[in-house]
Scaffold this active site. Structure first.
Site, PDB file in Angstrom:
ATOM      1  N   GLU A 181       0.765  -1.058   0.149  1.00  0.00           N
ATOM      2  CA  GLU A 181      -0.065   0.141   0.075  1.00  0.00           C
ATOM      3  C   GLU A 181       0.815   1.074   0.148  1.00  0.00           C
ATOM      4  OE1 GLU A 181      -2.464   2.627   3.187  1.00  0.00           O
ATOM      5  OE2 GLU A 181      -2.671   0.485   3.217  1.00  0.00           O
ATOM      6  N   LYS A 225     -10.917  -1.213   7.067  1.00  0.00           N
ATOM      7  CA  LYS A 225      -9.850  -0.972   7.852  1.00  0.00           C
ATOM      8  C   LYS A 225      -9.929  -0.392   8.952  1.00  0.00           C
ATOM      9  CE  LYS A 225      -5.708   2.483   7.416  1.00  0.00           C
ATOM     10  NZ  LYS A 225      -5.310   3.484   6.728  1.00  0.00           N
TER      11      LYS A 225
END
Length: 216
Positions: free
Chosen positions: A43, A134
């Protein structure tokens, strides 16, 4: 099918490296070190200068790496999400839920992982079609929060980020995390340019993941 394939890669990756850096060059160096250590989930945050350029270069460099999945993090709006997707990002991560960003990602069949901190926020994200939540910042809750959330919402796929380490990673998975995001504890050696140490740490995380998945 594209979205399902990306989600499967994320789940298989298990541990996602959240890459923050002061320059594109540093981000590319960190990425190489992490991939050499066995990571397949990356990421790249949009706090990195020219983050979209970094994503393009990484996608080109690892074009033959079938298991690698590259996403964009710290995406605050739909405009940035589209820029990231056009650069090659395969999933989008935000520190909070944003409806327009969700719609943009759904349009391109790209998974959207918004940061949520409460069961209300999580339920809103699920209603909007979000596949992975998340939990951010994970350090503010602890592994037990995952099982507490999954009691009323067992269908929620949760990935904690922030506060995940080699020492507590097993607890996060034991409480129901589908994957975890790691940043500071993995990338600290980048401050002194010690990319070899990052590779060593990455291997430790991968070894730990294999051990955890063998036990669960």
């Amino acid at each position: 099918m594209k979205k399902i394939a990306i989600l499967n890669k994320l789940i298989n990756s298990g541990v996602i490296a959240v890459i923050r850096a002061d320059s594109k060059k540093e981000a590319l160096g960190i990425t190489e070190a992490i991939v050499n250590g066995g990571f397949t989930g990356l990421e790249l945050t949009f706090t990195i200068p020219d983050a979209e350029g970094a994503i393009r270069e990484i996608k080109e460099k690892y074009a033959d790496h079938d298991q690698l999945v590259i996403g964009a993090g710290t995406v605050l709006d739909a405009t940035t999400a589209r820029i990231a997707i056009m650069a090659g990002a395969e999933y989008i991560v935000s520190p909070f839920f944003d409806q327009q960003t969700a719609e943009c990602c759904h349009l391109y069949q790209i998974p959207y992982l918004p940061g949520c901190m409460s069961i209300t926020e999580i339920s809103h994200a699920l209603k909007a079609g979000v596949d992975i939540i998340k939990l951010f910042p994970g350090s503010g809750f602890g592994p037990g929060f995952i099982s507490a959330i999954k009691a009323p919402l067992p269908q929620a796929n949760i990935m904690p980020t922030g506060g995940v380490s080699l020492e507590n990673m097993e607890q996060w998975f034991a409480n129901g995390s589908m994957a975890v995001g790691v940043g500071g504890s993995l990338l600290a050696p980048a401050k002194t340019g010690d990319f070899e140490e990052i590779t060593k740490l990455a291997r430790q995380y991968m070894d730990k993941l294999k051990a955890i998945r063998g036990d669960l």
